[in-house]
Write a protein that holds these residues in place. Sequence first.
Motif, mmCIF file in Angstrom:
data_model
loop_
_atom_site.group_PDB
_atom_site.id
_atom_site.type_symbol
_atom_site.label_atom_id
_atom_site.label_comp_id
_atom_site.label_asym_id
_atom_site.label_seq_id
_atom_site.Cartn_x
_atom_site.Cartn_y
_atom_site.Cartn_z
ATOM 1 N N LEU A 167 15.764 -15.030 -10.311
ATOM 2 C CA LEU A 167 15.126 -15.843 -11.354
ATOM 3 C C LEU A 167 13.833 -15.226 -11.874
ATOM 4 C CD1 LEU A 167 14.997 -18.515 -12.943
ATOM 5 C CD2 LEU A 167 13.976 -19.578 -10.920
ATOM 6 N N SER A 168 13.003 -14.708 -10.979
ATOM 7 C CA SER A 168 11.699 -14.182 -11.393
ATOM 8 C C SER A 168 11.886 -12.862 -12.143
ATOM 9 C CB SER A 168 10.821 -13.966 -10.158
ATOM 10 O OG SER A 168 9.905 -12.914 -10.396
ATOM 11 N N PRO A 169 11.404 -12.786 -13.394
ATOM 12 C CA PRO A 169 11.552 -11.531 -14.149
ATOM 13 C C PRO A 169 10.870 -10.359 -13.450
ATOM 14 C CG PRO A 169 10.746 -13.310 -15.572
ATOM 15 C CD PRO A 169 10.742 -13.844 -14.173
ATOM 16 N N ASP A 170 9.725 -10.614 -12.822
ATOM 17 C CA ASP A 170 9.013 -9.526 -12.125
ATOM 18 C C ASP A 170 9.854 -8.995 -10.970
ATOM 19 O OD1 ASP A 170 6.883 -9.776 -13.794
ATOM 20 O OD2 ASP A 170 5.689 -11.005 -12.419
ATOM 21 N N VAL A 216 8.599 -1.766 -3.359
ATOM 22 C CA VAL A 216 8.067 -3.132 -3.454
ATOM 23 C C VAL A 216 6.604 -3.072 -3.881
ATOM 24 C CG1 VAL A 216 9.595 -4.170 -1.730
ATOM 25 C CG2 VAL A 216 7.423 -3.166 -1.005
ATOM 26 N N GLY A 217 6.099 -4.210 -4.322
ATOM 27 C CA GLY A 217 4.696 -4.314 -4.717
ATOM 28 C C GLY A 217 4.440 -5.713 -5.230
ATOM 29 N N PRO A 218 3.317 -5.925 -5.902
ATOM 30 C CA PRO A 218 2.996 -7.257 -6.419
ATOM 31 C C PRO A 218 4.133 -7.791 -7.284
ATOM 32 C CG PRO A 218 1.098 -5.808 -6.632
ATOM 33 C CD PRO A 218 2.236 -4.951 -6.162
ATOM 34 N N GLY A 219 4.469 -9.080 -7.080
ATOM 35 C CA GLY A 219 5.507 -9.709 -7.907
ATOM 36 C C GLY A 219 6.862 -9.782 -7.244
ATOM 37 N N LEU A 230 0.832 -1.213 0.000
ATOM 38 C CA LEU A 230 0.000 0.000 0.000
ATOM 39 C C LEU A 230 0.862 1.257 0.000
ATOM 40 C CD1 LEU A 230 -2.781 -1.192 2.460
ATOM 41 C CD2 LEU A 230 -2.901 -1.012 -0.031
ATOM 42 N N THR A 231 1.949 1.218 0.759
ATOM 43 C CA THR A 231 2.835 2.393 0.771
ATOM 44 C C THR A 231 3.832 2.333 -0.392
ATOM 45 O OG1 THR A 231 4.482 1.322 2.175
ATOM 46 C CG2 THR A 231 2.731 2.554 3.295
ATOM 47 N N GLY A 232 4.016 1.114 -0.947
ATOM 48 C CA GLY A 232 4.991 0.947 -2.033
ATOM 49 C C GLY A 232 6.426 0.926 -1.552
ATOM 50 N N ARG A 233 6.613 0.840 -0.239
ATOM 51 C CA ARG A 233 7.965 0.947 0.313
ATOM 52 C C ARG A 233 8.186 -0.077 1.422
ATOM 53 N NH1 ARG A 233 8.845 3.451 -3.431
ATOM 54 N NH2 ARG A 233 9.579 5.585 -3.748
ATOM 55 N N ALA A 234 9.430 -0.572 1.514
ATOM 56 C CA ALA A 234 9.822 -1.400 2.649
ATOM 57 C C ALA A 234 11.185 -0.936 3.128
ATOM 58 C CB ALA A 234 9.879 -2.877 2.249
ATOM 59 N N ALA A 235 11.322 -0.756 4.431
ATOM 60 C CA ALA A 235 12.611 -0.350 4.989
ATOM 61 C C ALA A 235 13.493 -1.586 5.112
ATOM 62 C CB ALA A 235 12.411 0.289 6.355
#
Length: 285
Positions: free
Chosen positions: A147-150, A89-92, A76-81
């Motif tokens: 490995l994950s492109p996302d 960060v976000g989906p994927g 929701l914030t789009g951020r992780a410390a």
Amino acid sequence: MNELRLLLRDASLRLSHAGVGSPDTDAIALLAHAWSTDVAEVRRAEVLGRVPDGVVLQRFSALIDERATRVPLQHLTGRAAFRHLELAVGPGVFVPRPETEILVDLVAPTLRSIAAPVVVDLCAGSGALALAVKDEHPSAAVYAAELSPDACAWAQANRDRLGLDVRIRCEDALTAFPELEGQVDVVLSNPPYIPVGMVPIDPEVRDHDPQIALYGGSEDGLRIPLQVAERAAQLLRPGGLVVMEHASSQGDSLPARLSTQGLWDDVADHRDLTALPRAVSARRR
Ligand code: GLN
């Protein structure tokens, strides 16, 4: 109680009823996000009795609704410390966790003892470990594979936004960086390690972290971690250090299995800040 305090208390209660583990922290973080400010400013507004305008209140209420459905706070914030960094960060992409921060401490003495150490992060996700190492040890040459492109796209975007010179390849950790074989000083990894079948209880993890970042590929969860350890052994020079995160239930099993690989000396396990077994370290024979 002033209006802002009431607002936060109601939001926190809502989150608490939805099973959110840290409702106060999340409510204030979401208000700060809705208000385009930081938590310290919200605290100040609380003391001063200031109230956000209607647009902000609407945004806040929508965020609380979403969080109550257990969308991760960080999505929701789009951020992780993580360490001294704020990662997007976000989906994927797997949301970096505070317990992973100790891996950076575990490699620090080795990195400080070498003038220009070569470091590889295998299964890099958002890039948290690689980027934090480069941030804290600027003389290190840092490489990362995901490995994950996302997820890899998130890592590269984080690298570019933070301006940290880390080479990130969207590749399988088990074959990445053949040109570095036998030359690496330190390998870090937070591989997928959850035992297959031990589906996490928290919806934030179960429904929002990518499956590929979670499950270790076998009933004990150690298949992928042991493969990553073998790759680490190919990359490391003799005496080089590997540090790998594991589940709190794997504090005996992973070190024991590493010892039987015949590749390692000084296999040791380490606890995280909540005193749970969390990471194994070993030196390449
Ligand atoms: N730490 C994750 C969790 O507990 C598990 C997957 C991983 O970090 N490699 O949700």
